[in-house]
Design a protein around this motif. Structure first.
Motif, PDB file in Angstrom:
ATOM      1  N   ILE A 137       0.839  -1.204   0.000  1.00 25.43           N
ATOM      2  CA  ILE A 137       0.000   0.000   0.000  1.00 25.43           C
ATOM      3  C   ILE A 137       0.873   1.252   0.000  1.00 25.43           C
ATOM      4  N   GLY A 138       1.885   1.272   0.846  1.00 26.76           N
ATOM      5  CA  GLY A 138       2.798   2.407   0.882  1.00 26.76           C
ATOM      6  C   GLY A 138       3.564   2.571  -0.417  1.00 26.76           C
ATOM      7  N   PHE A 139       3.975   1.459  -1.006  1.00 24.64           N
ATOM      8  CA  PHE A 139       4.720   1.477  -2.261  1.00 24.64           C
ATOM      9  C   PHE A 139       3.872   2.061  -3.388  1.00 24.64           C
ATOM     10  N   VAL A 140       2.631   1.631  -3.464  1.00 26.09           N
ATOM     11  CA  VAL A 140       1.715   2.140  -4.495  1.00 26.09           C
ATOM     12  C   VAL A 140       1.484   3.637  -4.305  1.00 26.09           C
ATOM     13  N   PHE A 141       1.305   4.049  -3.049  1.00 25.60           N
ATOM     14  CA  PHE A 141       1.107   5.476  -2.770  1.00 25.60           C
ATOM     15  C   PHE A 141       2.306   6.287  -3.249  1.00 25.60           C
ATOM     16  N   VAL A 142       3.496   5.830  -2.902  1.00 27.43           N
ATOM     17  CA  VAL A 142       4.709   6.549  -3.270  1.00 27.43           C
ATOM     18  C   VAL A 142       4.849   6.644  -4.789  1.00 27.43           C
ATOM     19  N   LEU A 143       4.567   5.551  -5.489  1.00 24.03           N
ATOM     20  CA  LEU A 143       4.681   5.564  -6.943  1.00 24.03           C
ATOM     21  C   LEU A 143       3.669   6.519  -7.589  1.00 24.03           C
ATOM     22  N   ILE A 144       2.469   6.558  -7.033  1.00 23.98           N
ATOM     23  CA  ILE A 144       1.423   7.403  -7.625  1.00 23.98           C
ATOM     24  C   ILE A 144       1.661   8.884  -7.347  1.00 23.98           C
ATOM     25  N   PHE A 145       1.956   9.210  -6.100  1.00 21.06           N
ATOM     26  CA  PHE A 145       2.002  10.614  -5.694  1.00 21.06           C
ATOM     27  C   PHE A 145       3.404  11.223  -5.656  1.00 21.06           C
ATOM     28  N   MET A 146       4.468  10.393  -5.705  1.00 22.09           N
ATOM     29  CA  MET A 146       5.814  10.927  -5.539  1.00 22.09           C
ATOM     30  C   MET A 146       6.769  10.387  -6.595  1.00 22.09           C
ATOM     31  N   PHE A 147       6.214   9.925  -7.692  1.00 21.77           N
ATOM     32  CA  PHE A 147       7.047   9.343  -8.746  1.00 21.77           C
ATOM     33  C   PHE A 147       7.986  10.380  -9.352  1.00 21.77           C
ATOM     34  N   ARG A 148       7.494  11.605  -9.539  1.00 21.65           N
ATOM     35  CA  ARG A 148       8.327  12.654 -10.136  1.00 21.65           C
ATOM     36  C   ARG A 148       9.569  12.900  -9.289  1.00 21.65           C
ATOM     37  N   PHE A 149       9.390  12.908  -7.969  1.00 30.06           N
ATOM     38  CA  PHE A 149      10.519  13.097  -7.052  1.00 30.06           C
ATOM     39  C   PHE A 149      11.519  11.954  -7.184  1.00 30.06           C
ATOM     40  N   LEU A 150      11.028  10.724  -7.233  1.00 28.05           N
ATOM     41  CA  LEU A 150      11.915   9.573  -7.361  1.00 28.05           C
ATOM     42  C   LEU A 150      12.676   9.605  -8.684  1.00 28.05           C
ATOM     43  N   ARG A 151      12.003   9.988  -9.747  1.00 24.13           N
ATOM     44  CA  ARG A 151      12.646  10.054 -11.063  1.00 24.13           C
ATOM     45  C   ARG A 151      13.712  11.148 -11.091  1.00 24.13           C
ATOM     46  N   THR A 152      13.375  12.322 -10.572  1.00 25.38           N
ATOM     47  CA  THR A 152      14.335  13.427 -10.529  1.00 25.38           C
ATOM     48  C   THR A 152      15.532  13.087  -9.670  1.00 25.38           C
ATOM     49  N   SER A 153      15.258  12.456  -8.535  1.00 24.89           N
ATOM     50  CA  SER A 153      16.335  12.093  -7.619  1.00 24.89           C
ATOM     51  C   SER A 153      17.229  11.010  -8.213  1.00 24.89           C
ATOM     52  N   PHE A 154      16.648  10.150  -9.059  1.00 20.20           N
ATOM     53  CA  PHE A 154      17.464   9.133  -9.725  1.00 20.20           C
ATOM     54  C   PHE A 154      18.412   9.785 -10.727  1.00 20.20           C
ATOM     55  N   SER A 155      17.955  10.828 -11.390  1.00 21.98           N
ATOM     56  CA  SER A 155      18.824  11.576 -12.301  1.00 21.98           C
ATOM     57  C   SER A 155      19.968  12.217 -11.526  1.00 21.98           C
ATOM     58  N   ASP A 156      19.673  12.714 -10.317  1.00 17.79           N
ATOM     59  CA  ASP A 156      20.718  13.282  -9.465  1.00 17.79           C
ATOM     60  C   ASP A 156      21.744  12.221  -9.078  1.00 17.79           C
ATOM     61  N   LEU A 157      21.272  11.005  -8.863  1.00 20.00           N
ATOM     62  CA  LEU A 157      22.176   9.894  -8.544  1.00 20.00           C
ATOM     63  C   LEU A 157      23.125   9.627  -9.700  1.00 20.00           C
ATOM     64  N   LEU A 158      22.589   9.623 -10.914  1.00 22.29           N
ATOM     65  CA  LEU A 158      23.407   9.354 -12.092  1.00 22.29           C
ATOM     66  C   LEU A 158      24.399  10.478 -12.369  1.00 22.29           C
ATOM     67  N   ASP A 159      24.085  11.684 -11.914  1.00 24.33           N
ATOM     68  CA  ASP A 159      24.993  12.815 -12.107  1.00 24.33           C
ATOM     69  C   ASP A 159      26.283  12.657 -11.301  1.00 24.33           C
ATOM     70  N   ASN A 160      26.197  11.994 -10.154  1.00 22.78           N
ATOM     71  CA  ASN A 160      27.382  11.810  -9.312  1.00 22.78           C
ATOM     72  C   ASN A 160      27.296  10.473  -8.598  1.00 22.78           C
ATOM     73  N   PRO A 161      27.422   9.360  -9.342  1.00 24.59           N
ATOM     74  CA  PRO A 161      27.278   8.032  -8.738  1.00 24.59           C
ATOM     75  C   PRO A 161      28.373   7.696  -7.729  1.00 24.59           C
ATOM     76  N   LEU A 162      29.582   8.204  -7.937  1.00 25.76           N
ATOM     77  CA  LEU A 162      30.675   7.904  -7.025  1.00 25.76           C
ATOM     78  C   LEU A 162      30.416   8.498  -5.653  1.00 25.76           C
ATOM     79  N   ARG A 163      29.925   9.725  -5.620  1.00 22.12           N
ATOM     80  CA  ARG A 163      29.618  10.367  -4.341  1.00 22.12           C
ATOM     81  C   ARG A 163      28.504   9.605  -3.621  1.00 22.12           C
ATOM     82  N   ALA A 164      27.516   9.135  -4.373  1.00 18.49           N
ATOM     83  CA  ALA A 164      26.428   8.352  -3.781  1.00 18.49           C
ATOM     84  C   ALA A 164      26.962   7.050  -3.212  1.00 18.49           C
ATOM     85  N   LEU A 165      27.837   6.384  -3.956  1.00 21.29           N
ATOM     86  CA  LEU A 165      28.411   5.126  -3.482  1.00 21.29           C
ATOM     87  C   LEU A 165      29.241   5.343  -2.226  1.00 21.29           C
ATOM     88  N   GLN A 166      30.024   6.399  -2.213  1.00 19.82           N
ATOM     89  CA  GLN A 166      30.814   6.724  -1.023  1.00 19.82           C
ATOM     90  C   GLN A 166      29.903   6.978   0.176  1.00 19.82           C
TER      91      GLN A 166
END
Length: 235
Positions: free
Chosen positions: A59-88
């Protein structure tokens, strides 16, 4: 130069996340238990603890995907911008959590004859009952749901106002989240001590998000912590 923390969550996503966070912590567990006890059981539907946990986080997962997908997608792009810093951030966060949790357990072993956290014991019992379901819940669903709500919505919102306030509130609420239902059975000072066991992970996850600039870093850290804990339990 120290980069300024930026949360890419839109105001509508913040409101939705904060509102659902209250439902997720306090209302949904009671509603699911009530529905199962008073409806499903009368229909001869049998569900175990792992099954209810799975439904709870789906239920929580579905809610997050429906209402906060844009945030997750944008944040994933931020991850790809600096993957080494994220890994560290993930690696350093895990090391901090491991050392801090060990120190807390060492402290509690002096204060208590038996360190038996009721929430941890329940997770152990459910893992032994159905390890496959618990692995899916703890490694996939829990990190995405809890990090989006606790770190993305709560910490991210407060961080723009006060760094200290963001840490204190999010760490405190995340710790209480794991044990508050046990307080309903009667106040016990030991439960307050057990809250200490969740503080290291809460700090590490907040710091990981803050340092990496992407919610996916604490999601990965949370998944790693849960996976290793479950493997130790199964082993």
């Amino acid at each position: 130069m120290k980069t300024q923390f930026k949360c890419p969550m839109a105001s509508s996503e913040r409101i939705a996340g904060l509102l659902y966070l209250g439902v997720h912590i306090f209302a949904l567990p009671w509603l699911l238990t009530y529905f199962y006890t008073n409806v499903l059981r009368h229909m001869n539907v049998v569900m175990t603890g792992p099954d209810l946990n799975l439904v709870y986080y789906i239920i929580g997962f579905v809610f997050v995907l429906i209402f906060m997908f844009r945030f997750l997608r944008t944040s994933f792009s931020d991850l790809l911008d600096n993957p080494l810093r994220a890994l560290q951030s993930v690696v350093l966060g895990y090391l901090f959590n491991y050392v801090a949790v060990s120190a807390v357990f060492f402290l509690l072993s002096f204060l208590l004859k038996n360190v038996v956290n009721p929430n941890s014991q329940e997770i152990i019992n459910q893992t032994k009952l159905d390890p496959n379901v618990i692995i899916v819940v703890a490694v996939l669903l829990v990190p995405i749901v809890e990090e989006t709500l606790f770190r993305g919505a709560l910490f991210g919102t407060l961080r723009s106002k006060s760094r200290l306030l963001a840490y204190v509130v999010s760490v405190a609420l995340f710790s209480v989240y794991h044990l508050w239902q046990y307080f309903l059975g009667g106040f016990d000072w030991m439960l307050l001590l057990y809250l200490l066991q969740y503080i290291p992970a809460a700090i590490a996850l907040c710091w990981c998000y803050e340092r990496s600039g992407s919610i996916w870093a604490p999601i990965l850290l949370h998944a790693a912590i849960n996976f290793i804990s479950i493997k130790v339990t199964i082993g």
